[in-house]
Design a protein around this motif. Structure first.
Motif, PDB file in Angstrom:
ATOM      1  N   ASP A   1     -15.975  -7.825   1.825  1.00 29.02           N
ATOM      2  CA  ASP A   1     -14.569  -8.104   1.588  1.00 29.02           C
ATOM      3  C   ASP A   1     -14.075  -7.694  -0.002  1.00 29.02           C
ATOM      4  OD1 ASP A   1     -11.915  -9.220   1.658  1.00 29.02           O
ATOM      5  OD2 ASP A   1     -12.944 -11.462   1.736  1.00 29.02           O
ATOM      6  N   VAL A   2     -13.514  -6.239   0.079  1.00 34.41           N
ATOM      7  CA  VAL A   2     -13.163  -5.734  -0.862  1.00 34.41           C
ATOM      8  C   VAL A   2     -11.553  -5.454  -1.015  1.00 34.41           C
ATOM      9  CG1 VAL A   2     -13.238  -3.674  -2.464  1.00 34.41           C
ATOM     10  CG2 VAL A   2     -15.256  -4.598  -1.422  1.00 34.41           C
ATOM     11  N   VAL A   3     -10.905  -5.845  -1.856  1.00 37.19           N
ATOM     12  CA  VAL A   3      -9.370  -5.616  -1.729  1.00 37.19           C
ATOM     13  C   VAL A   3      -8.820  -4.975  -2.866  1.00 37.19           C
ATOM     14  CG1 VAL A   3      -7.100  -6.860  -1.471  1.00 37.19           C
ATOM     15  CG2 VAL A   3      -9.063  -7.878  -0.434  1.00 37.19           C
ATOM     16  N   VAL A   4      -8.038  -3.749  -2.773  1.00 36.08           N
ATOM     17  CA  VAL A   4      -7.420  -3.209  -3.703  1.00 36.08           C
ATOM     18  C   VAL A   4      -5.914  -3.262  -3.748  1.00 36.08           C
ATOM     19  CG1 VAL A   4      -6.946  -0.888  -4.682  1.00 36.08           C
ATOM     20  CG2 VAL A   4      -9.228  -1.480  -4.129  1.00 36.08           C
ATOM     21  N   ALA A   5      -5.463  -3.895  -4.699  1.00 35.50           N
ATOM     22  CA  ALA A   5      -3.879  -4.165  -4.849  1.00 35.50           C
ATOM     23  C   ALA A   5      -3.151  -2.796  -5.560  1.00 35.50           C
ATOM     24  CB  ALA A   5      -3.433  -5.258  -5.369  1.00 35.50           C
ATOM     25  N   SER A   6      -2.740  -1.719  -5.022  1.00 37.25           N
ATOM     26  CA  SER A   6      -2.117  -0.895  -5.724  1.00 37.25           C
ATOM     27  C   SER A   6      -0.776  -1.290  -6.400  1.00 37.25           C
ATOM     28  CB  SER A   6      -1.955   0.639  -4.808  1.00 37.25           C
ATOM     29  OG  SER A   6      -1.310   1.283  -5.585  1.00 37.25           O
ATOM     30  N   ASP A   7      -0.698  -1.161  -7.678  1.00 32.44           N
ATOM     31  CA  ASP A   7       0.675  -1.725  -8.315  1.00 32.44           C
ATOM     32  C   ASP A   7       1.656  -0.497  -8.403  1.00 32.44           C
ATOM     33  OD1 ASP A   7       2.253  -3.209  -9.878  1.00 32.44           O
ATOM     34  OD2 ASP A   7       1.152  -3.016 -11.624  1.00 32.44           O
ATOM     35  N   GLY A   8       2.262  -0.191  -7.411  1.00 34.98           N
ATOM     36  CA  GLY A   8       3.250   1.037  -7.562  1.00 34.98           C
ATOM     37  C   GLY A   8       2.911   2.242  -7.749  1.00 34.98           C
ATOM     38  N   SER A   9       1.482   2.567  -7.514  1.00 36.79           N
ATOM     39  CA  SER A   9       0.823   3.760  -7.908  1.00 36.79           C
ATOM     40  C   SER A   9       1.621   4.943  -7.306  1.00 36.79           C
ATOM     41  CB  SER A   9      -0.467   3.920  -7.332  1.00 36.79           C
ATOM     42  OG  SER A   9      -1.259   2.955  -7.946  1.00 36.79           O
ATOM     43  N   ALA A  10       1.670   6.076  -8.130  1.00 37.92           N
ATOM     44  CA  ALA A  10       2.424   7.236  -7.578  1.00 37.92           C
ATOM     45  C   ALA A  10       1.539   8.396  -7.403  1.00 37.92           C
ATOM     46  CB  ALA A  10       3.650   7.868  -8.771  1.00 37.92           C
ATOM     47  N   ASP A  11       0.181   8.245  -7.575  1.00 34.28           N
ATOM     48  CA  ASP A  11      -0.885   9.068  -7.087  1.00 34.28           C
ATOM     49  C   ASP A  11      -1.510   8.947  -5.835  1.00 34.28           C
ATOM     50  OD1 ASP A  11      -2.368   6.991  -7.808  1.00 34.28           O
ATOM     51  OD2 ASP A  11      -3.547   8.166  -9.310  1.00 34.28           O
TER      52      ASP A  11
ATOM     53  N   ALA B   1     -12.249   0.057   1.317  1.00 37.35           N
ATOM     54  CA  ALA B   1     -11.190  -1.229   0.637  1.00 37.35           C
ATOM     55  C   ALA B   1     -10.176  -1.525   1.831  1.00 37.35           C
ATOM     56  CB  ALA B   1     -10.802  -0.994  -0.792  1.00 37.35           C
ATOM     57  N   LYS B   2      -9.579  -2.760   1.755  1.00 34.24           N
ATOM     58  CA  LYS B   2      -8.546  -3.314   2.225  1.00 34.24           C
ATOM     59  C   LYS B   2      -7.696  -2.847   1.139  1.00 34.24           C
ATOM     60  CE  LYS B   2      -8.438  -7.330   4.157  1.00 34.24           C
ATOM     61  NZ  LYS B   2      -8.619  -8.923   4.114  1.00 34.24           N
ATOM     62  N   VAL B   3      -6.499  -2.430   1.272  1.00 39.75           N
ATOM     63  CA  VAL B   3      -5.537  -2.040   0.436  1.00 39.75           C
ATOM     64  C   VAL B   3      -4.007  -2.793   0.637  1.00 39.75           C
ATOM     65  CG1 VAL B   3      -4.059  -0.266  -0.704  1.00 39.75           C
ATOM     66  CG2 VAL B   3      -6.426   0.218  -0.141  1.00 39.75           C
ATOM     67  N   VAL B   4      -3.499  -3.141  -0.312  1.00 39.54           N
ATOM     68  CA  VAL B   4      -2.423  -3.786  -0.392  1.00 39.54           C
ATOM     69  C   VAL B   4      -1.516  -2.928  -1.215  1.00 39.54           C
ATOM     70  CG1 VAL B   4      -0.891  -5.807  -1.151  1.00 39.54           C
ATOM     71  CG2 VAL B   4      -2.938  -6.320  -0.267  1.00 39.54           C
ATOM     72  N   ASP B   5      -0.463  -2.285  -0.674  1.00 42.59           N
ATOM     73  CA  ASP B   5       0.387  -1.345  -1.488  1.00 42.59           C
ATOM     74  C   ASP B   5       1.720  -1.804  -1.843  1.00 42.59           C
ATOM     75  OD1 ASP B   5       1.452   1.045  -2.434  1.00 42.59           O
ATOM     76  OD2 ASP B   5       1.427   2.001  -0.418  1.00 42.59           O
ATOM     77  N   LEU B   6       1.857  -2.259  -3.091  1.00 40.76           N
ATOM     78  CA  LEU B   6       2.700  -2.732  -3.736  1.00 40.76           C
ATOM     79  C   LEU B   6       3.893  -1.665  -4.312  1.00 40.76           C
ATOM     80  CD1 LEU B   6       1.071  -5.704  -5.659  1.00 40.76           C
ATOM     81  CD2 LEU B   6       2.137  -5.963  -3.452  1.00 40.76           C
ATOM     82  N   GLN B   7       4.994  -2.080  -4.144  1.00 43.21           N
ATOM     83  CA  GLN B   7       6.261  -1.300  -4.715  1.00 43.21           C
ATOM     84  C   GLN B   7       7.212  -1.959  -4.963  1.00 43.21           C
ATOM     85  OE1 GLN B   7       5.905   1.898  -5.105  1.00 43.21           O
ATOM     86  NE2 GLN B   7       3.851   2.506  -4.219  1.00 43.21           N
ATOM     87  N   PRO B   8       8.085  -1.799  -6.100  1.00 41.61           N
ATOM     88  CA  PRO B   8       7.534  -0.729  -7.300  1.00 41.61           C
ATOM     89  C   PRO B   8       6.523  -1.522  -8.022  1.00 41.61           C
ATOM     90  CG  PRO B   8       9.583  -1.970  -7.855  1.00 41.61           C
ATOM     91  CD  PRO B   8       9.117  -2.458  -6.412  1.00 41.61           C
TER      92      PRO B   8
END
Length: 226
Positions: free
Chosen positions: A46-56, A67-74
């Motif tokens: 159970d590994v979760v990455v929350a991407s904080d508005g990443s542009a790459d 990983a399970k990914v939460v893609d946050l924008q912006p």
């Protein structure tokens, strides 16, 4: 007369094992996030990455690594990203990691987690030792700002304004004091972070570092005004 029945130890119901997740807030960390995820997966699935508005390619790299990914924008800051990662799992306990670590191993994660699982601490906070002069020095100067921690997930979600602080570590530290929680520092040998000056170039990195420390170190004053 009926013989007394005996129940073997193996037939006794076992207490459920506590569940553990690793949560990783990340902003533009495509070069390092996969390695951090891969190490985290040696501890738990159970590994979760929350991407904080990443542009790459942080999202793609984290997903490919498993990983399970939460893609946050912006981009909203580490606090909102951390809260989103916590809400994406139902684990009892969490290990919180930065996405730009190097030298990390499963043994480091266990060193963070086990004092909490054993009930000796409510939170452990990781500090670098021997990973490199710059990160060692910065981490030891302000160890209460470390992003490497282990605790109960429900406790961390109870931190006031967790999802509103760009940098959540001061709010977490204040909650430790307010709740009388038991905590201690845990050394993480040979672990380091890729410094902002290397990731973004010297001047942009230095500017980002200065702004980060300003936000972190003025938390108390902002809280009083609020």
């Amino acid at each position: 007369m009926r013989p007394a029945s005996h129940t073997s130890d193996s037939a006794q119901p076992r207490a459920p094992q506590p569940s553990v997740a690793v949560v990783i807030p990340a902003f533009n960390e495509e070069d390092t996030v996969a390695e951090v995820v891969q190490v985290a997966l040696t501890l738990t699935g159970d590994v979760v990455v929350a991407s904080d508005g990443s542009a790459d390619n942080t999202v793609g790299a984290a997903q490919k690594a498993g990983a399970k990914v939460v893609d946050l924008q912006p981009n909203g800051g580490k606090g909102p990203a951390l809260k989103a990662a916590l809400e994406a799992t139902e684990a009892d306990y969490v290990v919180m990691l930065d996405a730009d670590l190097t030298g990390l191993t499963k043994a480091h994660l266990e060193k963070l987690l086990l004092p909490v699982l054993r009930g000796e601490l409510d939170m452990s906070i990781g500090v670098f030792e021997g990973g490199g002069f710059v990160t060692d020095w910065g981490n030891k100067l302000t160890p209460h700002l470390s992003g490497q921690r282990a605790c109960r997930r429900d406790w961390l979600l109870g931190v006031p304004q967790l999802g509103e602080e760009r940098w959540p570590e001061p709010a977490i530290t204040q909650h430790l004091k307010d709740t009388g929680a038991r905590w201690d520092y845990v050394e993480l040998p040979q672990v380091a972070q890729v410094v902002k000056e290397k990731k973004r170039g010297f001047w942009k990195g230095a500017k980002a570092r200065t702004k980060m420390y300003f936000d972190l170190l003025t938390y108390g004053a902002r809280k009083k005004r609020g």
